[in-house]
Design an enzyme around this catalytic site. Structure first.
Site, PDB file in Angstrom:
ATOM      1  N   GLU A   1      36.514  13.538  -2.756  1.00 53.74           N
ATOM      2  CA  GLU A   1      36.125  12.733  -3.924  1.00 53.74           C
ATOM      3  C   GLU A   1      36.756  13.282  -5.210  1.00 53.74           C
ATOM      4  OE1 GLU A   1      34.751   9.999  -3.565  1.00 53.74           O
ATOM      5  OE2 GLU A   1      33.529  10.054  -1.750  1.00 53.74           O
TER       6      GLU A   1
ATOM      7  N   HIS B   1      27.028  14.478  -7.219  1.00 53.80           N
ATOM      8  CA  HIS B   1      26.878  13.356  -6.288  1.00 53.80           C
ATOM      9  C   HIS B   1      26.069  13.852  -5.099  1.00 53.80           C
ATOM     10  CE1 HIS B   1      27.373  10.262  -3.413  1.00 53.80           C
ATOM     11  NE2 HIS B   1      28.007  11.073  -2.594  1.00 53.80           N
TER      12      HIS B   1
ATOM     13  N   HIS C   1      24.816   4.310   0.073  1.00 47.98           N
ATOM     14  CA  HIS C   1      25.524   5.580   0.202  1.00 47.98           C
ATOM     15  C   HIS C   1      24.779   6.726  -0.519  1.00 47.98           C
ATOM     16  CE1 HIS C   1      29.525   7.986  -0.454  1.00 47.98           C
ATOM     17  NE2 HIS C   1      28.476   8.772  -0.359  1.00 47.98           N
TER      18      HIS C   1
HETATM   19 ZN   LIG Z   1      28.156  10.836  -0.500  1.00 52.41          ZN
END
Ligand SMILES: [Zn+2]
Length: 264
Positions: free
Chosen positions: A118, A141, A213
Site C-alpha cells: 500500500e 490502516h 475491507h
Molecule cells: Zn487492509
C-alpha cells in the site's frame, strides 16, 4: 547495511507506533499481515542524514513526494511484530529528489523486506496532508470489526445517514469524529485506484471506510490517528449491539447533536 542513528524525537514516535500496534492486535483489528502504518518523518531529518544511504529501489511516486522521509510497515509483515520487533517489520525510507525511487535508511531487517504494497496509497495520503492538512503526519490502516460490518449494511449507501446513526449513539462520537466517516467505494488493495478514492475521502471526512475491507485515518501522530478509528468503531459497536439485542436505539436527537458542535 548502512543505517542512520535515530534522534530521541523519532524514537518517541516509534514507541507510540509499537504501542498502537499492540492495541490493534488486542482488538483483533490486525489479523495475520492485515493493516499498515506510516508516518511522515521528513521534518525530523536533515537531507544529509538520509542521502546516499542504502540501495535505491525504483518506484513511481507522485512527483511532489520527492525528498519525503517516511516510516512505513513492511509488506507481508505482521503488525503485532511492531510491538517488540519494529526494526524488522518496518523501515524508514527516503524518496529520492526525482521521486523515481526510494532507499531504506533504517530498519527493514527481516529477510526479503519490502515496504507495504500500500506504499502508493500512503505516499499519496502524506502528499495530500502535506498540502492540505500539514499537522497530520501519521496514517493508520486497519480492519476494525464493527466498522467493516457497517460497510456491508444498506446504510453504507447513504453516508449522511450512516454518520448520523454512529453519532447518535453517544456524545463523544460527534465530538471526537466531528467530520465523520467516508463511505469509500470498493477498490482493489495496493492499486492507485484505492489511493485515489482514499484521498477523496479525506477531503471531507476524518475516516475513509473502505467498503468490505477496513478503515484508514490520519492524525498528528499514530495515537491521534488511532483515536479516530477507536471512537468511530465504538459508535458502530453500540449500534450493532442494540440491533443484536433486537431494538432500534432511541439515539441522540438532531438538536442534541447540533448542540455538541460547540465542542468540535
Ligand atoms: Zn487492509
Amino acid at each position: 547495511m548502512d543505517t542512520i542513528k535515530l534522534s530521541i524525537a523519532v524514537k518517541k514516535e516509534l514507541a507510540k507506533i509499537s504501542k498502537v500496534a499492540g492495541y490493534l492486535w488486542q482488538r483483533e483489528w490486525a489479523e495475520r499481515n492485515a493493516g499498515n502504518i506510516s508516518m511522515n518523518l521528513t521534518s525530523f531529518f536533515k537531507k544529509e542524514d538520509v542521502q546516499g544511504i542504502g540501495e535505491e529501489v525504483a518506484f513511481d511516486f507522485p512527483k511532489e513526494t520527492a525528498g519525503f522521509v517516511l516510516f512505513i510497515t513492511g509488506t507481508g509483515c505482521y503488525l503485532r511484530s511492531l510491538i517488540d520487533n519494529i526494526e524488522e517489520a518496518a523501515c524508514i525510507l527516503y524518496i529520492n529528489e526525482e521521486a523515481t525511487g526510494y532507499s531504506i535508511v533504517w530498519g527493514g531487517k527481516s529477510e526479503g523486506f519490502g515496504p507495504t504494497c500500500e506504499l502508493i496509497s500512503h505516499a499519496s495520503i502524506h502528499l495530500f496532508n502535506a498540502q492540505n492538512n500539514p499537522t497530520h503526519l501519521a496514517v493508520v490502516h486497519t480492519h476494525p470489526i464493527e466498522l467493516i460490518v457497517m460497510s456491508h449494511h444498506p446504510l453504507f449507501n447513504n453516508e449522511e445517514e450512516l454518520n448520523r446513526h454512529l453519532w447518535m449513539m453517544c456524545p463523544e462520537i460527534k465530538v471526537f469524529v466531528p467530520k465523520g466517516i467516508h463511505c469509500t467505494p470498493y477498490a482493489l488493495s495496493s492499486t492507485s485506484a484505492l489511493a485515489k478514492v482514499t484521498i477523496e475521502a479525506f477531503k471531507t471526512r476524518n475516516i475513509s471506510l473502505w467498503e468490505k475491507h477496513g478503515a484508514t485515518s490520519t492524525g498528528e501522530d499514530v495515537e491521534k490517528a488511532w483515536d479516530y478509528l477507536d471512537v468511530a468503531n465504538k459508535g458502530a459497536k453500540l449500534l450493532l449491539t442494540a440491533w443484536g439485542a433486537g431494538f432500534e436505539p432511541a439515539g441522540l436527537s438532531n438538536e442534541q447533536l447540533t448542540e455538541l458542535e460547540q465542542f468540535t
